[in-house]
Design a protein around this motif. Structure first.
Motif, PDB file in Angstrom:
ATOM      1  N   THR A 189      27.415  30.712  26.591  1.00  0.00           N
ATOM      2  CA  THR A 189      27.900  30.044  25.379  1.00  0.00           C
ATOM      3  C   THR A 189      28.788  28.859  25.713  1.00  0.00           C
ATOM      4  O   THR A 189      28.597  27.752  25.185  1.00  0.00           O
ATOM      5  N   VAL A 190      29.769  29.075  26.575  1.00  0.00           N
ATOM      6  CA  VAL A 190      30.708  27.983  26.857  1.00  0.00           C
ATOM      7  C   VAL A 190      30.026  26.868  27.645  1.00  0.00           C
ATOM      8  O   VAL A 190      30.369  25.694  27.491  1.00  0.00           O
ATOM      9  N   GLN A 191      29.053  27.224  28.480  1.00  0.00           N
ATOM     10  CA  GLN A 191      28.290  26.186  29.174  1.00  0.00           C
ATOM     11  C   GLN A 191      27.490  25.350  28.173  1.00  0.00           C
ATOM     12  O   GLN A 191      27.422  24.127  28.294  1.00  0.00           O
ATOM     13  N   TYR A 192      26.889  26.030  27.230  1.00  0.00           N
ATOM     14  CA  TYR A 192      26.107  25.303  26.218  1.00  0.00           C
ATOM     15  C   TYR A 192      27.004  24.363  25.423  1.00  0.00           C
ATOM     16  O   TYR A 192      26.652  23.196  25.181  1.00  0.00           O
ATOM     17  N   LEU A 193      28.163  24.844  25.018  1.00  0.00           N
ATOM     18  CA  LEU A 193      29.069  24.008  24.228  1.00  0.00           C
ATOM     19  C   LEU A 193      29.575  22.824  25.050  1.00  0.00           C
ATOM     20  O   LEU A 193      29.637  21.694  24.559  1.00  0.00           O
ATOM     21  N   GLU A 194      29.947  23.074  26.302  1.00  0.00           N
ATOM     22  CA  GLU A 194      30.383  21.969  27.150  1.00  0.00           C
ATOM     23  C   GLU A 194      29.267  20.937  27.290  1.00  0.00           C
ATOM     24  O   GLU A 194      29.512  19.717  27.199  1.00  0.00           O
ATOM     25  N   ALA A 195      28.038  21.402  27.499  1.00  0.00           N
ATOM     26  CA  ALA A 195      26.920  20.476  27.654  1.00  0.00           C
ATOM     27  C   ALA A 195      26.694  19.655  26.390  1.00  0.00           C
ATOM     28  O   ALA A 195      26.411  18.447  26.457  1.00  0.00           O
ATOM     29  N   GLN A 196      26.836  20.292  25.236  1.00  0.00           N
ATOM     30  CA  GLN A 196      26.642  19.568  23.981  1.00  0.00           C
ATOM     31  C   GLN A 196      27.756  18.547  23.758  1.00  0.00           C
ATOM     32  O   GLN A 196      27.504  17.419  23.315  1.00  0.00           O
ATOM     33  N   PHE A 197      28.987  18.923  24.057  1.00  0.00           N
ATOM     34  CA  PHE A 197      30.094  17.968  23.893  1.00  0.00           C
ATOM     35  C   PHE A 197      29.926  16.777  24.845  1.00  0.00           C
ATOM     36  O   PHE A 197      30.191  15.628  24.471  1.00  0.00           O
TER      37      PHE A 197
END
Length: 590
Positions: A87-95
């Motif tokens: 989850t946090v990897q996905y959010l970092e990638a999106q940001f």
């Protein structure tokens, strides 16, 4: 929404104590970021998306985010799990894709220390009822846990005391603990506010739940009173959810902040008992549950010592871990030190595979029994998808915003709003420079509506901006349909509100274009009864997302308005959080 249910014009003055403490740290510089703890197990890289995202807020982009975050691959997004890492990897990638800066110094992550406690579910609550032995079983009769961080907690022959609604509210001239010493004893109480079950509109806020009605407050007050244990008697109307929600939420790993990060008193043992178990226990003691509901809801109620003793040997697995808030920032062009915060919680209940399965979502009973992943699609992949969509709109906005925008995906909401609680104590933008908070939680995917629901309607001047925006969409604002459910206290904006920061929690209403209020209420009830905090909360390609898009457009417009002017909204006159805000905004040295 918060785990045990991590959805007023006037608020209780008891919050002022917490608000003052939080406000005192509001202007402090956040501590240096601690190294992020490694995930408890190896996690594959976060799912990538080949989707071509559009600059405008739209249904396809929103659905893509939700599908990924709520997929089985993410395992229900439990804090401290492989699902968190994804989850946090996905959010970092999106940001990063959006070109947003890290929101915590040079990091997108803010480490939130946590204690993970998993109670032994073979635990039983032993009772001595007038010399007769009774036993309540974990799950079927009661659920209990500890916030002490200790692997074994014992309560031995603790006297039971019925304390009504467990409320001590001086400004209401109400104290259920008056005249009784509960130190070392086990208190038993009702959920919700005095007057709720008797439908007395003259007590507290009438139908609208105050913080005194929330289970979190009741345990906090019992701890302040020195009790050894506290048990809340469950009823579906008072709690606004069934026993299955309590059981599912309190089984498995429970998370808390370490005591050093949350110094409020804590109970050795706290939990719930079923209404049926309470009725039988009270009958054995010569008490009638229905009569106690009536008595406890009248001014002047006095606590009732019960001729029973409780003993429990609660063993738990304890481990110290950490989770992460994910924070991204878009700097303002003219006043970058001032920020509007968009917030949603990314966590949910994880995978209960070790529990042997829970309620499923399919028609096939065997398939239902096999479904153990609590995907949390509506609660709250929708909110996270919403702030990603709004963030993208801001990055493409012309002219760019004057003030900064902060996009905060917090953890541990389902465990008592802990990620936002930690952020408020360690803000990356000082709270006195935080213009407003806009919270997205459990967005309704039931189609366009003629209205918008403002949870806690009548609270702050943010509603004036939203009213204008919604009016331009041909929509009106109104309060939540069930204020007795206490949704205002069940999502992350509440921690900001206690600190004085104006907060808006709004979403689509229930007067649907297709079917009116009857259709809207039916859809909301169906979600509450069949998907909320159950494995059936999964992404559905049949969702009517056009209503969510309309809601996101409105919430984006509120932030756009604030980011493009110099307004500092306040709470409305008479709101209990206004004093905390006024203190927060005082010049240094005053």
């Amino acid at each position: 929404m918060s785990r045990t249910p991590s959805h007023p014009t006037h608020w209780l003055s008891a919050t002022s104590v917490l608000a003052a403490a939080l406000a005192a740290t509001a202007c402090s510089k956040p501590p240096a970021e601690a190294p992020t703890a490694a995930a408890p197990q190896a996690a594959a890289p976060a799912a990538a998306s080949n989707h071509a995202f559009d600059a405008a807020i739209n249904a396809a982009d929103f659905a893509e985010h939700v599908k990924i975050l709520a997929s089985d691959e993410f395992g229900g997004r439990a804090p401290g799990s492989a699902g968190e890492e994804k989850t946090v990897q996905y959010l970092e990638a999106q940001f990063k894709r959006l070109g947003l800066k890290p929101g915590n110094g040079d990091s997108y992550f803010q480490t939130v220390p946590m204690v993970e406690t998993t109670a032994d579910e073979t635990t039983s609550l032993k009772l001595d009822v007038k010399g007769q032995a009774r036993e309540l079983k974990f799950g079927s009769d009661m659920v209990v846990g500890t916030r002490t961080g200790k692997s074994e907690v014992k309560v031995d022959a603790s006297d039971l005391v019925f304390v009504g609604y467990g409320v001590n509210a001086p400004e209401q001239n109400w104290n259920d603990y008056a005249g009784v010493d509960v130190k070392g004893k086990t208190v038993v109480m009702f959920v919700n506010d005095p007057g709720f079950h008797g439908q007395d509109a003259k007590l507290f806020e009438g139908k609208r739940m105050t913080y005194y009605g929330r289970w979190t407050y009741k345990f906090e007050e019992a701890a302040r009173q020195g009790a050894a244990a506290a048990l809340i008697i469950h009823d579906s109307e008072g709690a606004s959810y069934g026993w299955d929600v309590v059981k599912n939420s309190w089984s498995g790993a429970q998370f808390d902040l370490p005591a050093k990060d949350d110094p409020e008193p804590r109970l050795p043992v706290q939990g719930w008992i079923t209404g049926d178990a309470a009725r039988k226990l009270l009958a054995d003691l010569g008490q009638d549950l229905d009569a106690l509901y009536k008595a406890a809801g009248k001014p002047g109620f006095k606590a009732i010592p019960l001729q029973a003793k409780a003993s429990i040997d609660l063993k738990s697995q304890i481990s110290e871990k950490s989770s992460r808030n994910v924070i991204a920032r878009l700097d303002g062009a003219k006043r970058p030190d001032e920020a509007i915060v968009y917030m949603a919680h990314w966590d949910h209940l994880g995978d209960h595979a070790d529990k042997g399965g829970h309620e499923g979502h399919g028609a096939d009973a065997s398939a239902a029994a096999a479904d153990t992943i609590y995907n949390g699609a509506i609660d709250n992949a929708t909110g996270v998808a919403g702030i990603l969509e709004i963030a993208e709109a801001f990055t493409k906005q012309t002219p760019p915003p004057d003030r900064s925008l902060l996009f905060v995906a917090v953890t541990l909401e389902e465990s008592g709003l802990l990620g936002s609680k930690y952020y408020v104590a360690h803000p990356t933008v000082p709270l006195n420079k935080t213009v407003a908070v806009i919270n997205l939680d459990a967005m309704p995917v039931i189609g366009k509506a003629r209205d918008m629901t403002v949870i806690g309607y009548g609270s702050s001047e943010l509603e004036d901006i939203l009213k204008t925006v919604a009016g331009a969409q041909g929509r009106t604002l109104h309060a939540e349909a069930t204020p007795e459910d206490g949704f205002y206290f069940r999502s992350d904006h509440f921690n900001f509100a206690k600190a004085g920061v104006p907060a808006l929690y709004a979403k689509g209403g229930d007067d649907l274009i297709d079917g009116g209020t009857a259709a809207g209420q039916k859809a909301n009830t169906d979600y509450r009864d069949h998907r909320y905090h159950k494995p059936a909360d999964q992404f559905d390609p049949g969702w009517k997302i056009d209503g969510v898009v309309q809601d996101l457009d409105a919430l984006y417009a509120v932030g756009k308005t604030l980011a493009g002017n110099e307004q500092w909204p306040n709470w409305y006159e008479g709101n209990a959080f206004r004093a905390a805000h006024d203190k927060l905004m005082q010049p240094a040295g005053k």
